[in-house]
Design a protein around this motif. Sequence first.
Motif, short mmCIF file in Angstrom:
data_model
loop_
_atom_site.label_atom_id
_atom_site.label_comp_id
_atom_site.label_asym_id
_atom_site.label_seq_id
_atom_site.Cartn_x
_atom_site.Cartn_y
_atom_site.Cartn_z
N PRO A 182 0.81 -1.22 0.00
CA PRO A 182 0.00 0.00 0.00
C PRO A 182 0.85 1.27 0.00
O PRO A 182 1.79 1.41 0.79
CB PRO A 182 -0.81 -0.14 1.29
N GLY A 183 0.53 2.16 -0.93
CA GLY A 183 1.22 3.44 -1.03
C GLY A 183 2.46 3.43 -1.90
O GLY A 183 3.00 4.48 -2.23
N GLU A 184 2.93 2.25 -2.28
CA GLU A 184 4.15 2.14 -3.08
C GLU A 184 3.84 2.31 -4.57
O GLU A 184 2.75 2.00 -5.04
CB GLU A 184 4.83 0.80 -2.85
N ARG A 185 4.83 2.76 -5.32
CA ARG A 185 4.69 2.98 -6.76
C ARG A 185 5.70 2.12 -7.52
O ARG A 185 6.85 1.97 -7.09
CB ARG A 185 4.93 4.46 -7.07
N ILE A 186 5.24 1.58 -8.66
CA ILE A 186 6.10 0.78 -9.50
C ILE A 186 5.91 1.20 -10.96
O ILE A 186 4.80 1.52 -11.38
CB ILE A 186 5.79 -0.73 -9.32
N VAL A 187 7.01 1.26 -11.69
CA VAL A 187 6.97 1.58 -13.11
C VAL A 187 7.61 0.42 -13.87
O VAL A 187 8.74 0.03 -13.56
CB VAL A 187 7.70 2.90 -13.43
N VAL A 188 6.88 -0.12 -14.83
CA VAL A 188 7.33 -1.30 -15.56
C VAL A 188 7.27 -1.04 -17.06
O VAL A 188 6.29 -0.50 -17.56
CB VAL A 188 6.45 -2.52 -15.21
N ASN A 189 8.33 -1.43 -17.74
CA ASN A 189 8.33 -1.43 -19.21
C ASN A 189 8.39 -2.86 -19.70
O ASN A 189 9.12 -3.69 -19.13
CB ASN A 189 9.51 -0.64 -19.76
N VAL A 190 7.64 -3.16 -20.75
CA VAL A 190 7.58 -4.51 -21.31
C VAL A 190 7.83 -4.42 -22.80
O VAL A 190 7.33 -3.51 -23.48
CB VAL A 190 6.20 -5.16 -21.05
N ASP A 191 8.57 -5.39 -23.33
CA ASP A 191 8.86 -5.37 -24.77
C ASP A 191 9.15 -6.80 -25.26
O ASP A 191 9.45 -7.70 -24.45
CB ASP A 191 10.07 -4.48 -25.05
N ASP A 192 9.03 -6.98 -26.57
CA ASP A 192 9.45 -8.20 -27.26
C ASP A 192 8.83 -9.46 -26.65
O ASP A 192 9.53 -10.41 -26.30
CB ASP A 192 10.97 -8.29 -27.24
N VAL A 193 7.52 -9.48 -26.55
CA VAL A 193 6.79 -10.62 -26.00
C VAL A 193 6.51 -11.62 -27.11
O VAL A 193 6.01 -11.25 -28.18
CB VAL A 193 5.46 -10.16 -25.36
N ARG A 194 6.82 -12.90 -26.86
CA ARG A 194 6.67 -13.90 -27.91
C ARG A 194 6.15 -15.24 -27.36
O ARG A 194 6.50 -15.65 -26.25
CB ARG A 194 8.01 -14.16 -28.60
N LEU A 195 5.34 -15.89 -28.18
CA LEU A 195 4.95 -17.28 -27.97
C LEU A 195 5.35 -18.05 -29.22
O LEU A 195 5.17 -17.55 -30.34
CB LEU A 195 3.44 -17.40 -27.79
N LYS A 196 5.87 -19.25 -29.03
CA LYS A 196 6.29 -20.02 -30.19
C LYS A 196 6.20 -21.51 -29.87
O LYS A 196 6.57 -21.94 -28.78
CB LYS A 196 7.72 -19.68 -30.58
N GLY A 197 5.69 -22.27 -30.82
CA GLY A 197 5.62 -23.70 -30.61
C GLY A 197 4.84 -24.41 -31.69
O GLY A 197 4.68 -23.89 -32.80
#
Length: 295
Positions: A182-197
């Motif tokens: 509670p009260g905390e802040r987070i910043v997230v960046n996401v890139d290059d997401v892949r599924l393969k099969g």
Amino acid sequence: LTIVVGITLALCVSTVRAEVMTEPYEYSQDFENTDPVSFWTSNGTYKENSKKLTGERAYAGAKSLELDVTFGTATYVYYAIPMNVPVEGSLSFSGRIQVRAENPKLQAGLGVNVSYLPTFRSGCAPLATYGPKADVWQVVEGDVAAWSNKQKAGGVGPCWEVTEANVGSCMSRIGLFLYGAPGERIVVNVDDVRLKGKVPTLTDFQKDLSSRWAPAKAKIDAKVAAWNASLTQAEARIGSLADGDEKTKSLHQIASLRKSIDAIAKRGYILKAEVSDMDKQINQLLATSPAASGN
């Protein structure tokens, strides 16, 4: 965004029934032009400060997805990319994540949500989580099919007369998992997401699922029919009682149980706890009816 589906000769692996073919499957999200990520669930309140495609940070290409969240009462907040991919055959996941926060205990990760159809029981988890490490792209990789197979027994365990052989695994989400305080802040960046099969087509998957579910469905349908027959019997017996509180209470209970049975029938599967509770209540109704007591 790139989605590639190809066709090969018949290829079967141990996790797929012999008659089900698999095909090459690939999904990738580079966040250059689209943002398919949306809120999924949380265990409390939170504030989404911003969610955007940004050119300030990127693992590959020119952009990444950036998500800035402040936890309210929540200690976890999940976002997701909706999917609908059979997880039978082989399926691997990879992605990149960058985490920034003042509190080093905060964590974020990427992972999956797999449903065990047609029960809609499911399991979800990050394949890896990381704490804050500004300007460092962390890799998240995992074998989705192997993870799903390990979770399947627990996923269908609460279901009555349903085994792993009766259900099919289908990936319903790629998850972005945020953990905080509670009260905390987070910043997230996401890139290059892949599924393969290599997985079955949805058409083949659904056809095979219908076949493997049939034995469980027959037992479930029979149980629902037996419950309804017992309630009809109890209703007839209790209806012969003189009007009074006991009769009114019992008839209300029967009506309530019928609604519960209808909901179960519509859902298509029964939980073991529901069987125990329903059997107990119906047996009590039959035991207190005039015919049961010899009146």
